[in-house]
Design a protein around this motif. Structure first.
Motif, short mmCIF file in Angstrom:
data_model
loop_
_atom_site.label_atom_id
_atom_site.label_comp_id
_atom_site.label_asym_id
_atom_site.label_seq_id
_atom_site.Cartn_x
_atom_site.Cartn_y
_atom_site.Cartn_z
N ILE A 71 92.98 23.87 3.60
CA ILE A 71 92.00 23.68 4.14
C ILE A 71 90.75 24.56 3.66
N LEU A 72 91.06 25.84 3.20
CA LEU A 72 90.12 26.84 2.42
C LEU A 72 89.87 26.10 1.36
N GLN A 73 90.73 25.38 0.65
CA GLN A 73 90.43 24.84 -0.81
C GLN A 73 89.47 23.65 -0.71
N GLU A 74 89.84 22.83 0.58
CA GLU A 74 88.81 21.71 0.59
C GLU A 74 87.28 22.22 0.97
N LYS A 75 87.31 23.08 1.74
CA LYS A 75 85.99 23.74 2.04
C LYS A 75 85.25 24.21 0.92
N GLU A 76 86.07 25.11 0.26
CA GLU A 76 85.42 25.67 -1.20
C GLU A 76 84.80 24.52 -1.90
N LYS A 77 85.54 23.40 -2.21
CA LYS A 77 85.05 22.34 -2.79
C LYS A 77 83.94 21.79 -2.42
N ARG A 78 83.83 21.74 -1.08
CA ARG A 78 82.70 20.99 -0.41
C ARG A 78 81.35 21.84 -0.59
N ILE A 79 81.61 23.23 -0.41
CA ILE A 79 80.76 24.21 -0.60
C ILE A 79 79.90 24.25 -2.18
N GLN A 80 80.98 23.80 -3.04
CA GLN A 80 80.36 23.91 -4.44
C GLN A 80 79.64 22.37 -4.62
#
Length: 103
Positions: A71-80
């Motif tokens: 979930i954290l990786q997905e959120k980091e991608k979305r933030i980028q």
């Protein structure tokens, strides 16, 4: 003197506990209404609450950690992605404001 144990169906136990918890009255009053000992109702309540706690307990740590990292990786991608979109919008605003000043 030996007292015969009374067996109660599981559904009756659950409904009794729900009734006790919903009506907000003391266990004694609910137990008297149902014709059961107060201590029995309290035992059922404790078991019921333990079952609910088990059902709603968090995922085991190892499994939870993997899910959390995904979930954290997905959120980091979305933030980028969003940061890139903001940069593009800033550039486009700069371009449009230059054009409107030149006119």
């Amino acid at each position: 003197m030996y007292r015969e144990r009374r067996g109660y169906p599981h559904e009756f136990k659950i409904e009794s506990v729900k009734r006790y918890l919903e009506n907000g009255r003391r266990a004694k009053y609910t137990a008297d209404e149902l014709g059961i000992p107060e201590s029995t109702l309290r035992e059922w309540r404790d078991k019921y609450m333990a079952e609910i706690k088990k059902e709603t307990s968090p995922v085991p740590v190892k499994q939870g950690k993997k899910e959390f990292e995904a979930i954290l990786q997905e959120k980091e991608k979305r933030i980028q992605q969003l940061e890139e979109e903001v940069q593009i919008l800033k550039k486009s605003i700069g371009i449009f404001t230059k054009d409107s000043r030149q006119k």
